[in-house]
Every structure is written in structure tokens, then in C-alpha cells.
Enzyme design. Structure first.
Site, mmCIF file in Angstrom:
data_model
loop_
_atom_site.group_PDB
_atom_site.id
_atom_site.type_symbol
_atom_site.label_atom_id
_atom_site.label_comp_id
_atom_site.label_asym_id
_atom_site.label_seq_id
_atom_site.Cartn_x
_atom_site.Cartn_y
_atom_site.Cartn_z
ATOM 1 N N HIS A 35 -8.510 3.890 3.772
ATOM 2 C CA HIS A 35 -8.324 5.058 4.266
ATOM 3 C C HIS A 35 -9.707 5.217 5.451
ATOM 4 C CE1 HIS A 35 -4.067 5.625 3.844
ATOM 5 N NE2 HIS A 35 -3.529 6.646 5.119
ATOM 6 N N ASP A 67 0.704 -1.216 -0.103
ATOM 7 C CA ASP A 67 0.048 0.015 0.121
ATOM 8 C C ASP A 67 0.812 1.378 -0.450
ATOM 9 O OD1 ASP A 67 -2.380 1.177 -0.005
ATOM 10 O OD2 ASP A 67 -2.294 1.869 2.380
ATOM 11 N N SER A 68 0.333 2.010 -0.190
ATOM 12 C CA SER A 68 0.858 3.562 -0.155
ATOM 13 C C SER A 68 1.755 4.126 0.843
ATOM 14 C CB SER A 68 0.311 4.361 -0.571
ATOM 15 O OG SER A 68 -1.129 4.489 -0.050
ATOM 16 N N CYS A 90 -11.640 3.356 -0.857
ATOM 17 C CA CYS A 90 -9.740 4.190 -0.903
ATOM 18 C C CYS A 90 -9.818 3.037 0.936
ATOM 19 C CB CYS A 90 -9.596 5.432 -0.259
ATOM 20 S SG CYS A 90 -8.105 5.881 0.523
ATOM 21 N N CYS A 95 -3.123 -0.946 -2.183
ATOM 22 C CA CYS A 95 -4.065 0.288 -2.419
ATOM 23 C C CYS A 95 -4.061 0.547 -4.069
ATOM 24 C CB CYS A 95 -2.870 0.807 -2.281
ATOM 25 S SG CYS A 95 -2.570 2.809 -2.741
ATOM 26 N N GLU A 127 -4.794 9.861 8.577
ATOM 27 C CA GLU A 127 -3.547 9.784 9.022
ATOM 28 C C GLU A 127 -2.689 10.768 9.944
ATOM 29 O OE1 GLU A 127 -0.443 8.429 7.028
ATOM 30 O OE2 GLU A 127 -1.919 7.235 6.601
HETATM 31 N N1 DGL Z 1 -3.982 4.124 -0.527
HETATM 32 C C1 DGL Z 1 -4.869 4.864 -1.178
HETATM 33 C C2 DGL Z 1 -5.935 4.481 -1.349
HETATM 34 O O1 DGL Z 1 -6.178 3.148 -1.136
HETATM 35 C C3 DGL Z 1 -5.257 5.831 -0.452
HETATM 36 C C4 DGL Z 1 -3.924 7.078 0.218
HETATM 37 C C5 DGL Z 1 -3.345 7.534 -0.433
HETATM 38 O O2 DGL Z 1 -3.900 8.368 -1.313
HETATM 39 O O3 DGL Z 1 -1.873 6.843 -0.823
HETATM 40 O O4 DGL Z 1 -6.320 4.884 -2.880
#
Ligand code: DGL
Length: 275
Positions: free
Chosen positions: A193, A13-14, A191, A76, A156
Site C-alpha cells: 500500500h 495479495d491480502s 508494503c 503481499c 484503502e
Molecule cells: N498486503 C499487505 C502487505 O504488503 C498490506 C495490507 C495488509 O496489511 O494486509 O504487507
């Protein structure tokens, strides 16, 4: 040499949000060995161009390949939405599973009236991957979508309760539904988050709206793939490995919120993605 079945599953993931997917995989497949990489140095991906996200995602998943993983899960949504074919080509023959198709499948299964809403990052919305995935399964479905970038910043910060997230949620959900001719009965949390705001989103959406979180369906897809390719591990479970590209302490602190259990700073290893 480790047999193919005993190898780890790599989850990328990011940042820390994909830990919700990791938690679902660990729960469904407690015998599997898991290694998670969060590209915390370069989060957010959601506001970046498709080219940049693809480049970052290839670098990050190549770092996971150093662990000789048997499968890569792209937890992600943004990377799944814009980079899945690139990743599949870069990592072949190791299979790659993203979260967009499982999420779309769950949404189509849940919707009774065929009106589906998606909330995601700017990059995911712009690329239209969820819309295409829903239409591939149900061509006459109507889909509305909205980028909700503030959720990423709030999550976050660990700021998931109280007045601010509630007001942000109300406004996002109101604008999303105002863009629809018929009120959707299914809302996809597209997403990593967003599941931490599920309570507020459900309240703002009102009764009769089912929230879809792709973590569960992605875990099921992983289980099916391991079964089909005879890759299921049998041995005792092991503590997962956590890798981050920056700020191990922050990864542990915020990540605990997404994983649903504490992560110790010492468990998080910093990795450098430089080629
Ligand atoms: N992991 C990203 C997503 O699921 C969210 C956080 C980001 O923008 O990196 O789209």
C-alpha cells in the site's frame, strides 16, 4: 490441454495493493495471462500473527492453484515475510516468488552508504524478514525499520492526497530516521500500500534518499524465472482475471488506484476460500 507455457501466472495479495506488482508484471510481460486474488474479506494481514497469515495465505494460494497456474507471485509483503517457506512447500512443484528478497536486493544495489531504512506492516517488521534479507546480501549494512499501519487504512480509503496523509508521512519518516545513527540513503516501501504515498514519503525523506518499490524488481525476477524454466508465453495478451474474497465493487474502485487503470465491477469474481 493448456501447455505449461500458456498457463496463467497467479498473483496473490491480502487485498488490492498487490495490483502494483501485477501492473509491473503486465507491463514487462504483456504476453502472459494473469489471475489475481485479493483476500479482501480478511485484510489486513499486517496486524495478524504469523500463524494466521500463513494459514490464510495457504488457503488463498490454493484457490489460485485451481486455475492450474504455472507460477505464484506472493505480492503481499506480510505474507512473503512470514509465510514464504510454508507456501513454497504447500504449492510445490509450482514455483513461488515473494517480494521481500527482490526488494532487499534492490535496496542493497541502490544504497551507497550501507544504511537502509524499511517501512512495512507490523507483521513484516516484527518478523524481521527484510533485515535478514538485506544482511544476507550485505552483512555490514545497518538497517532501521518502522511499522506504518496507518498508510494501509488511508490507502484503502483512497485518501492519498492532502493534509492528513502528508502529516502522517512526516511523522512516520521523522521517527524512522530518528532511530538511525546515520541517515539512511535508501528507504524500502515494504508494503503493497505504500507506493501510492511515494511522493509524500520522498518529500519527507528529503534529498539524497532513494525509494525502493519491490514491484519492479519482483517483475524482473518473474521474467528471469520464466526464461530460465522455458515458461515464457508467446501468444497475444489477454484481459486478466480478478478474484476477491469479498466486496467486488470496493475491489474495483480502490484497486483501480493501485493498478493505474479502471477495473470494471463485472470483471471481479467473488471466491470462497472455505476448504
Ligand atoms: N498486503 C499487505 C502487505 O504488503 C498490506 C495490507 C495488509 O496489511 O494486509 O504487507
Amino acid at each position: 490441454m493448456t501447455s505449461r507455457r500458456d498457463r496463467q501466472i497467479g498473483i496473490f495479495d491480502s487485498g488490492v495493493g498487490g495490483l502494483t506488482v501485477m501492473a509491473a508484471i503486465a507491463k514487462l510481460m504483456p504476453h502472459e495471462r494473469l489471475v489475481y486474488l485479493g483476500d479482501t474479506a480478511r485484510l489486513p494481514y499486517g496486524t495478524k500473527s504469523a500463524e494466521t497469515v500463513s494459514r490464510y495465505a495457504v488457503q488463498a494460494t490454493r484457490a489460485l492453484m485451481r486455475f492450474d497456474v504455472k507460477l505464484v507471485v506472493v505480492a503481499c509483503n506480510t505474507a512473503s515475510a512470514v509465510a514464504l517457506p510454508v507456501l513454497a512447500a504447500a504449492l510445490a512443484p509450482v514455483p513461488v516468488i515473494g517480494v521481500v528478497e527482490p526488494g532487499a536486493r534492490a535496496a542493497v544495489a541502490a544504497s551507497r552508504n550501507g544504511h537502509i531504512a524499511i517501512i512495512a506492516t507490523e507483521g513484516t517488521v516484527r518478523g524481521g524478514a527484510y533485515v535478514r534479507a538485506v544482511h544476507a546480501l550485505k552483512p555490514n549494512a545497518t538497517v532501521v525499520q518502522k511499522a506504518c499501519p496507518l498508510f494501509v487504512a488511508l490507502a484503502e480509503e483512497g485518501w492519498t492526497e492532502g493534509d492528513v496523509p502528508e502529516r502522517v508521512t512526516e511523522r512516520y519518516v521523522r521517527e524512522l530516521f530518528e532511530s538511525a545513527d546515520v541517515k539512511p540513503d535508501t528507504l524500502v516501501l515494504g508494503c503493497t500500500h505504500f507506493p501510492v504515498f511515494a511522493k509524500q514519503i520522498a518529500k519527507a525523506a528529503g534529498s539524497g534518499v532513494t525509494l525502493v518499490d519491490s514491484a519492479q524488481t519482483t517483475a524482473t525476477e518473474v521474467a528471469q524465472l520464466l526464461q530460465a524454466q522455458n515458461l515464457k508465453r508467446q501468444g497475444a495478451g489477454e484481459a486478466p482475471l480478478f478474484l476477491a474474497t469479498d466486496a467486488a465493487e470496493r475491489f474495483a474502485r480502490v484497486g483501480s488506484l493501485f493498478l493505474g487503470r479502471p477495473i470494471d465491477n463485472a470483471q471481479v469474481e467473488l471466491v470462497d476460500l472455505a476448504p
